[in-house]
Design a protein around this motif. Sequence first.
Motif, PDB file in Angstrom:
ATOM      1  N   LEU A 218       0.824  -1.205   0.000  1.00  0.00           N
ATOM      2  CA  LEU A 218       0.000   0.000   0.000  1.00  0.00           C
ATOM      3  C   LEU A 218       0.862   1.260   0.000  1.00  0.00           C
ATOM      4  CD1 LEU A 218      -2.955  -0.885   2.393  1.00  0.00           C
ATOM      5  CD2 LEU A 218      -2.989  -0.688  -0.093  1.00  0.00           C
ATOM      6  N   LEU A 219       1.940   1.249   0.768  1.00  0.00           N
ATOM      7  CA  LEU A 219       2.842   2.402   0.762  1.00  0.00           C
ATOM      8  C   LEU A 219       3.414   2.633  -0.629  1.00  0.00           C
ATOM      9  CD1 LEU A 219       4.761   1.807   4.121  1.00  0.00           C
ATOM     10  CD2 LEU A 219       3.125   3.636   3.644  1.00  0.00           C
ATOM     11  N   ASN A 220       3.739   1.549  -1.315  1.00  0.00           N
ATOM     12  CA  ASN A 220       4.276   1.678  -2.674  1.00  0.00           C
ATOM     13  C   ASN A 220       3.240   2.216  -3.646  1.00  0.00           C
ATOM     14  OD1 ASN A 220       7.167   0.608  -3.348  1.00  0.00           O
ATOM     15  ND2 ASN A 220       6.418  -0.683  -1.701  1.00  0.00           N
ATOM     16  N   GLN A 221       1.977   2.007  -3.341  1.00  0.00           N
ATOM     17  CA  GLN A 221       0.904   2.515  -4.184  1.00  0.00           C
ATOM     18  C   GLN A 221       0.480   3.926  -3.786  1.00  0.00           C
ATOM     19  OE1 GLN A 221      -2.083  -0.513  -3.783  1.00  0.00           O
ATOM     20  NE2 GLN A 221      -0.891  -2.052  -4.870  1.00  0.00           N
ATOM     21  N   GLY A 222       1.158   4.480  -2.793  1.00  0.00           N
ATOM     22  CA  GLY A 222       0.891   5.853  -2.400  1.00  0.00           C
ATOM     23  C   GLY A 222      -0.264   6.020  -1.445  1.00  0.00           C
ATOM     24  N   GLN A 223      -0.697   4.952  -0.794  1.00  0.00           N
ATOM     25  CA  GLN A 223      -1.830   5.073   0.125  1.00  0.00           C
ATOM     26  C   GLN A 223      -1.360   5.170   1.568  1.00  0.00           C
ATOM     27  OE1 GLN A 223      -5.316   2.150   1.173  1.00  0.00           O
ATOM     28  NE2 GLN A 223      -5.868   3.313  -0.634  1.00  0.00           N
ATOM     29  N   ALA A 224      -2.026   6.028   2.329  1.00  0.00           N
ATOM     30  CA  ALA A 224      -1.678   6.206   3.738  1.00  0.00           C
ATOM     31  C   ALA A 224      -2.033   4.957   4.538  1.00  0.00           C
ATOM     32  CB  ALA A 224      -2.415   7.415   4.304  1.00  0.00           C
ATOM     33  N   VAL A 225      -1.125   4.554   5.413  1.00  0.00           N
ATOM     34  CA  VAL A 225      -1.336   3.402   6.282  1.00  0.00           C
ATOM     35  C   VAL A 225      -0.950   3.809   7.700  1.00  0.00           C
ATOM     36  CG1 VAL A 225      -0.841   0.974   6.689  1.00  0.00           C
ATOM     37  CG2 VAL A 225      -0.646   1.884   4.383  1.00  0.00           C
ATOM     38  N   GLN A 256      -4.300  15.559  11.209  1.00  0.00           N
ATOM     39  CA  GLN A 256      -3.120  16.350  10.855  1.00  0.00           C
ATOM     40  C   GLN A 256      -2.708  16.111   9.404  1.00  0.00           C
ATOM     41  OE1 GLN A 256      -0.037  15.491  13.704  1.00  0.00           O
ATOM     42  NE2 GLN A 256      -1.169  16.407  15.420  1.00  0.00           N
ATOM     43  N   ASP A 257      -2.781  14.861   8.959  1.00  0.00           N
ATOM     44  CA  ASP A 257      -2.388  14.543   7.587  1.00  0.00           C
ATOM     45  C   ASP A 257      -3.347  15.164   6.575  1.00  0.00           C
ATOM     46  OD1 ASP A 257      -0.150  13.147   8.373  1.00  0.00           O
ATOM     47  OD2 ASP A 257      -1.143  11.193   8.342  1.00  0.00           O
ATOM     48  N   ARG A 258      -4.608  15.244   6.921  1.00  0.00           N
ATOM     49  CA  ARG A 258      -5.572  15.878   6.021  1.00  0.00           C
ATOM     50  C   ARG A 258      -5.288  17.366   5.878  1.00  0.00           C
ATOM     51  NH1 ARG A 258     -11.401  13.143   7.750  1.00  0.00           N
ATOM     52  NH2 ARG A 258     -11.173  11.225   6.505  1.00  0.00           N
ATOM     53  N   GLN A 259      -4.733  17.949   6.915  1.00  0.00           N
ATOM     54  CA  GLN A 259      -4.402  19.367   6.874  1.00  0.00           C
ATOM     55  C   GLN A 259      -3.110  19.638   6.120  1.00  0.00           C
ATOM     56  OE1 GLN A 259      -4.321  20.217  11.069  1.00  0.00           O
ATOM     57  NE2 GLN A 259      -6.554  20.436  11.244  1.00  0.00           N
ATOM     58  N   SER A 260      -2.257  18.613   6.000  1.00  0.00           N
ATOM     59  CA  SER A 260      -0.961  18.771   5.313  1.00  0.00           C
ATOM     60  C   SER A 260      -0.743  17.611   4.339  1.00  0.00           C
ATOM     61  CB  SER A 260       0.179  18.820   6.339  1.00  0.00           C
ATOM     62  OG  SER A 260      -0.035  19.818   7.315  1.00  0.00           O
ATOM     63  N   PRO A 261      -1.544  17.532   3.257  1.00  0.00           N
ATOM     64  CA  PRO A 261      -1.455  16.392   2.336  1.00  0.00           C
ATOM     65  C   PRO A 261      -0.096  16.236   1.651  1.00  0.00           C
ATOM     66  CG  PRO A 261      -2.820  18.144   1.423  1.00  0.00           C
ATOM     67  CD  PRO A 261      -2.567  18.504   2.852  1.00  0.00           C
ATOM     68  N   ASP A 262       0.585  17.347   1.393  1.00  0.00           N
ATOM     69  CA  ASP A 262       1.900  17.242   0.749  1.00  0.00           C
ATOM     70  C   ASP A 262       2.915  16.565   1.664  1.00  0.00           C
ATOM     71  OD1 ASP A 262       0.914  18.452  -1.512  1.00  0.00           O
ATOM     72  OD2 ASP A 262       1.642  20.454  -0.987  1.00  0.00           O
ATOM     73  N   LEU A 263       2.863  16.911   2.952  1.00  0.00           N
ATOM     74  CA  LEU A 263       3.760  16.272   3.918  1.00  0.00           C
ATOM     75  C   LEU A 263       3.431  14.786   4.044  1.00  0.00           C
ATOM     76  CD1 LEU A 263       3.962  18.939   6.774  1.00  0.00           C
ATOM     77  CD2 LEU A 263       5.665  18.424   5.018  1.00  0.00           C
ATOM     78  N   LEU A 264       2.142  14.448   3.975  1.00  0.00           N
ATOM     79  CA  LEU A 264       1.727  13.054   4.038  1.00  0.00           C
ATOM     80  C   LEU A 264       2.311  12.265   2.873  1.00  0.00           C
ATOM     81  CD1 LEU A 264       0.019  10.603   4.943  1.00  0.00           C
ATOM     82  CD2 LEU A 264      -1.898  11.599   3.674  1.00  0.00           C
ATOM     83  N   LEU A 265       2.187  12.801   1.674  1.00  0.00           N
ATOM     84  CA  LEU A 265       2.688  12.091   0.494  1.00  0.00           C
ATOM     85  C   LEU A 265       4.208  11.919   0.552  1.00  0.00           C
ATOM     86  CD1 LEU A 265       0.485  13.674  -2.318  1.00  0.00           C
ATOM     87  CD2 LEU A 265       0.309  11.374  -1.355  1.00  0.00           C
ATOM     88  N   ARG A 266       4.892  12.931   1.069  1.00  0.00           N
ATOM     89  CA  ARG A 266       6.347  12.820   1.208  1.00  0.00           C
ATOM     90  C   ARG A 266       6.706  11.723   2.206  1.00  0.00           C
ATOM     91  NH1 ARG A 266       8.871  18.098   3.280  1.00  0.00           N
ATOM     92  NH2 ARG A 266       7.599  18.861   1.532  1.00  0.00           N
ATOM     93  N   ARG A 267       5.958  11.665   3.317  1.00  0.00           N
ATOM     94  CA  ARG A 267       6.211  10.637   4.328  1.00  0.00           C
ATOM     95  C   ARG A 267       5.944   9.244   3.765  1.00  0.00           C
ATOM     96  NH1 ARG A 267       2.410  11.688   8.330  1.00  0.00           N
ATOM     97  NH2 ARG A 267       1.242   9.737   8.142  1.00  0.00           N
TER      98      ARG A 267
END
Length: 291
Positions: A218-225, A256-267
């Motif tokens: 899932l991480l490789n597919q870009g989904q938050a886990v 928090q991740d919904r408020q900072s989606p770019d940071l989420l995708l980077r993580r």
Amino acid sequence: ARGLSASFSRRWVVGSLIARMKSIAPRLLASLPSGHHTLVTFCDAHAIENLVTQAERTRGSRTITNQHGQYRVLDATNMSADAEAYANFISDRMIAWGEATVGEFQKMGYSRDRLSIVGWIRPQSVLRLERGRKNAFGVMLNGQNGKESNRALLSAASVIAEALDLAYVVRLHPWTALSEYRDAVDSRCQKLIHASLEEYAGLVDFSLAHMSGAVVELLNQGQAVYLLDDGRLADVFRRPGLAWGSGLAISEAVIQDRQSPDLLLRRIDELARWYNDDSEQLERLARVLRS
């Protein structure tokens, strides 16, 4: 001495396995082809492949095995047959997914030189995180060796669903009956399913999970886990930004991740690379096979 002190049933099982391997060995070894110098196995922790690897090593062949699932060092709180992956590693080299696995094998005393990071060898996935909200998250349960953690996951799911006003879908291990956990879900659960990872991922905005190779997928597919650390989580999964100690803590992390989606995708990308670094895969694999 330790083996002799085991119960009769355990000694009987071990003796039966030894007898089976001894009966198979002559026929198996006689069938091995000759004239080659390298053996590549799917997973040398499996009994037959381990036996073949031993035989080829006596012939002087170079032996290489592949990583099969996300390996992790286990202890008394989470011990399972998965420990065979590092306990039975006898090949000269392993084709590993990423730094996460290298670190686990180093903990067990294996030299870093015996592991080559190539990434998960498989067709590249085209599925990536979709922006559209589905207003549901998913819960990925462990197999039969993680029943206690499964119920902890479902309890946390209820907390998260209530805190975020979401529904949730439960994906069970293929060998687990759908009826086994019906008593552990609440009214916010839309359904319990057996589904491919791609089908499942298309139903949810993010996933709640524990110890599973599907986390890496899932991480490789870009989904938050978000992993629940219930005290049984292996260290390799206790990563900052990946594991939390309660459903409430996970709810706050999602907000928090919904408020900072770019940071989420980077993580997500950083975590995905740590578990599965498949950059320049063909070149790396060629170097392993040539070395």
